[in-house]
Design a protein around this motif. Structure first.
Motif, short mmCIF file in Angstrom:
data_model
loop_
_atom_site.label_atom_id
_atom_site.label_comp_id
_atom_site.label_asym_id
_atom_site.label_seq_id
_atom_site.Cartn_x
_atom_site.Cartn_y
_atom_site.Cartn_z
N GLU A 101 0.83 -1.19 0.00
CA GLU A 101 0.00 0.00 0.00
C GLU A 101 0.87 1.25 0.00
OE1 GLU A 101 -2.38 0.11 3.46
OE2 GLU A 101 -2.95 2.22 3.24
N GLN A 102 0.56 2.17 -0.90
CA GLN A 102 1.32 3.40 -0.97
C GLN A 102 0.58 4.52 -0.24
OE1 GLN A 102 2.80 4.51 -4.85
NE2 GLN A 102 3.37 2.41 -5.36
N TRP B 33 -6.11 -0.27 -5.99
CA TRP B 33 -7.10 0.75 -6.32
C TRP B 33 -6.94 1.93 -5.36
CZ3 TRP B 33 -10.08 1.02 -10.54
CH2 TRP B 33 -10.29 -0.17 -11.28
N TYR B 34 -6.95 3.14 -5.93
CA TYR B 34 -6.81 4.37 -5.16
C TYR B 34 -7.93 5.33 -5.58
CZ TYR B 34 -2.12 2.86 -3.86
OH TYR B 34 -1.06 2.15 -3.35
N ARG B 35 -8.31 6.20 -4.66
CA ARG B 35 -9.28 7.24 -4.96
C ARG B 35 -8.67 8.60 -4.64
NH1 ARG B 35 -14.69 6.43 -1.99
NH2 ARG B 35 -13.52 7.12 -0.16
N GLU B 40 -6.83 16.83 -3.51
CA GLU B 40 -6.21 16.02 -2.46
C GLU B 40 -5.29 14.97 -3.08
OE1 GLU B 40 -10.13 16.34 0.46
OE2 GLU B 40 -9.20 14.39 0.07
N ALA B 41 -4.53 14.31 -2.22
CA ALA B 41 -3.66 13.24 -2.68
C ALA B 41 -4.46 11.94 -2.82
CB ALA B 41 -2.52 13.03 -1.69
N PRO B 42 -4.00 11.02 -3.64
CA PRO B 42 -4.67 9.72 -3.75
C PRO B 42 -4.64 8.98 -2.41
CG PRO B 42 -3.14 10.05 -5.57
CD PRO B 42 -2.87 11.14 -4.58
N TYR B 86 -10.85 7.59 -9.63
CA TYR B 86 -10.37 6.28 -9.20
C TYR B 86 -9.26 5.82 -10.15
CZ TYR B 86 -14.34 6.03 -6.06
OH TYR B 86 -15.24 6.29 -5.05
N PHE B 87 -8.15 5.43 -9.55
CA PHE B 87 -7.01 4.94 -10.32
C PHE B 87 -6.74 3.48 -9.97
CE2 PHE B 87 -5.45 8.85 -12.11
CZ PHE B 87 -5.76 9.84 -11.19
#
Lengths: 113, 113
Positions: A101-102, B33-35, B40-42, B86-87
């Motif tokens: 996790e980043q 998965w990131y939002r 803001e930052a992911p 979403y990335f």
């Protein structure tokens, strides 16, 4: 606990000047990443540090860009002779282990006039 | 190579469902998965590992089809707080540094009242 911090939060510079962007990762995190994000765009990979291994510099867009990570902790991204196309948000992230996790920092917004 | 995300954008009413897809042309070890909310930052949502089970975060879940090198993110009974970009980030292949994610271009999600 403390998250990833970056400084400065905003940087305005003139074309041709050099800039240094700093990233303080979460303590104990072995992996550190730099990304660039232009307005409304995705995350462009720049460079990746993992432990004591040689960094993966494959994403650096030109030789004006360089980065170092001292003592396995703080990292500095340096852009020499800045150009207007360098304007973007520069994000730093760290993870406890490679592939994990980043955690992203708040970013540095760079504006080159 | 960068994974391909679809759709590029989706507009939902509160309570509706949506699916975001992430496809890669190479064998994958994991999908992240990131939002990222505006300005803001992911933020990390979840990791799906090869051979792992479907994951969930609140009413957001995801699956990973290893054979097709695809992952899908499911937004169920969407809430206003789900709005953001979403990335997906993919990890795999022997040509990349271990731990280096390839991010998709992102899917913008707008949830309206």
């Amino acid at each position: 606990g403390a998250g990833v911090s970056q400084s400065p939060s905003n940087k305005v510079t003139e074309k041709g000047k050099d800039v240094e962007l700093r990233c303080d990762p979460i303590s104990g995190h072995t992996a550190l990443y730099w990304y660039r994000q232009s307005l409304g765009q995705g995350l462009e990979f720049l460079i990746y540090f993992q432990g004591n291994s040689a960094p993966d510099k494959s994403g650096l867009p030109s030789d004006r860009f360089s980065a170092e990570r001292t003592g396995g902790s703080v990292s500095t991204l340096t852009i020499q002779r800045t150009q207007q196309e360098d304007s973007a948000v520069y994000l730093c992230a760290s993870s406890k282990l490679a592939g994990g996790e980043q955690f992203f920092g708040p970013g540095t917004r760079l504006t080159v006039l | 190579q960068q994974p391909v995300q679809s759709p590029q954008a989706v507009i939902l009413r509160e309570g509706e469902d949506a699916v975001i897809n992430c496809s890669s042309s190479k064998a994958l070890y994991s999908v992240h998965w990131y939002r990222q909310k505006h300005g803001e930052a992911p933020v990390f949502l979840m990791i799906l590992l090869k051979g792992g089970e479907q994951k969930g975060h609140e009413k957001i879940s995801a699956s990973f089809n290893e054979k097709k090198q695809q992952s899908s993110l499911y937004l169920t009974a969407s809430q206003l707080s789900y709005s953001g970009t979403y990335f997906c980030g993919t990890l795999g292949g022997t040509t990349d540094s271990w731990g280096k994610l390839q991010f998709g271009a992102g899917t913008q999600v707008v949830v309206t009242p």
